[in-house]
Design an enzyme around this catalytic site. Structure first.
Site, PDB file in Angstrom:
ATOM      1  N   ASP A 117      63.490   7.770 -17.556  1.00 35.19           N
ATOM      2  CA  ASP A 117      62.421   8.475 -18.268  1.00 35.19           C
ATOM      3  C   ASP A 117      62.666   8.373 -19.766  1.00 35.19           C
ATOM      4  O   ASP A 117      63.659   7.813 -20.208  1.00 35.19           O
ATOM      5  CB  ASP A 117      62.396   9.953 -17.850  1.00 35.19           C
ATOM      6  CG  ASP A 117      63.725  10.632 -18.131  1.00 35.19           C
ATOM      7  OD1 ASP A 117      63.914  11.102 -19.271  1.00 35.19           O
ATOM      8  OD2 ASP A 117      64.591  10.673 -17.224  1.00 35.19           O
TER       9      ASP A 117
ATOM     10  N   ASP B  46      62.951  11.129 -21.747  1.00 34.78           N
ATOM     11  CA  ASP B  46      63.326  12.474 -22.167  1.00 34.78           C
ATOM     12  C   ASP B  46      62.055  13.192 -22.613  1.00 34.78           C
ATOM     13  O   ASP B  46      61.017  13.041 -21.963  1.00 34.78           O
ATOM     14  CB  ASP B  46      64.410  12.415 -23.246  1.00 34.78           C
ATOM     15  CG  ASP B  46      65.214  13.705 -23.334  1.00 34.78           C
ATOM     16  OD1 ASP B  46      65.704  14.158 -22.277  1.00 34.78           O
ATOM     17  OD2 ASP B  46      65.357  14.261 -24.429  1.00 34.78           O
TER      18      ASP B  46
END
Length: 291
Positions: free
Chosen positions: A209, A211
């Protein structure tokens, strides 16, 4: 001495494909029980050891992982090279979900963990200026590329305590001010302990991802992470399966000195050393304590 590869599997990585004569071994350590039993076997005639960092079924949080017991157990089993595989968030647009990063630096923001094998009665200070092994990292990068994985060599890993993900302000601080590349919760104090145990250590960050800094991706959602984890875990197992061909055979001294990290690190005079501590560190520091 022959190479013996130890793999510490993070979220989503709970086994090694193709391991021959595989069996689970329970290891007792002076630092308590490791995260789980340890899977041992051979792959392409190279001894392999696998330890699920969070335990099978993911029973340990990042804070409760018994890091000292894990590294001690690998050392007791004769492991020479440790490959850490872990899920991480990315602070860089070009480090996309599904990519791997071979980490070479850390900023340690953890605060609730035991970070050293040493202490009162037996004091040591090891250098972690360069906390990972370049030789081992290069082998991981080569194995990843051979598996068709997009891999980036070099990067700074921000180790946070967790278990919550970052606030938006923290994410921007780590990215924009501190210049970090990835963020995770488990490589510290693991890397420091591996250095104290004179083990070569490489960190492979599997990006899941962005973040919470990215304006187009919003905050971290565990459902998105789990979705990416499955693909990353398959890639990681393929990468690990290629490592014996790159690392197998007789183990030469590490050109970067990882296997000699304690050579001048212990400061406590022999006569002043606590016998209980000496016994406790028989696996981790036995090479220097016996000399």
């Amino acid at each position: 001495m022959n190479t013996k590869i130890g793999v510490i599997g993070g979220s989503g990585v709970y086994e090694i494909d193709g391991l021959q004569n595989a069996h689970w071994v329970t290891v007792e350590t002076p630092f308590g029980a490791p995260s789980d039993a340890v899977l041992t076997g051979r792959l392409d005639d190279v001894e392999m050891v696998f330890l699920p960092r969070h335990g099978r079924g993911h029973v340990h949080s990042p804070t409760s992982v018994p890091y000292r017991a894990n590294i001690d157990a690998l050392k007791r089993l004769g492991v020479t090279d440790v490959i850490s595989v872990s899920a991480c968030g990315s602070f860089r647009e070009e480090l996309a979900p599904g990519d791997f990063v071979i980490v070479d630096q850390f900023i340690d923001r953890t605060f609730a963990r035991e970070k050293s094998f040493f202490g009162p009665g037996l004091v040591a200070h090891v250098s972690v200026a360069h906390p990972t092994c370049p030789r081992l990292g290069a082998a991981c990068a080569a194995a990843a590329r051979a598996q068709g994985i997009t891999v980036h060599e070099g990067g700074t890993y921000l180790a946070m305590e967790g278990p919550q993900f970052s606030s938006h302000a923290e994410s921007r601080l780590y990215r924009d001010v501190w210049g970090c590349d990835v963020i995770g919760m488990t490589n510290m104090p693991e890397a420091k302990l591996a250095r104290e145990a004179e083990l070569c250590y490489a960190s492979v960050a599997m990006i899941t991802d962005y973040d919470s800094w990215h304006p187009e991706h919003g905050s971290v959602e565990i459902t998105d992470i789990i979705r990416t984890l499955g693909g990353n875990a398959d890639k990681a197992r393929g990468m690990v399966a290629r490592l014996p061909a790159l690392l197998g055979g007789m183990r030469a001294p590490c050109p970067h000195g990882c296997d000699r990290a304690l050579e001048h690190a212990i400061l406590t005079a022999p006569a002043a050393r606590d016998p209980a501590m000496v016994a406790k560190l028989s696996a981790v520091a036995g090479r220097v304590l016996a000399s």
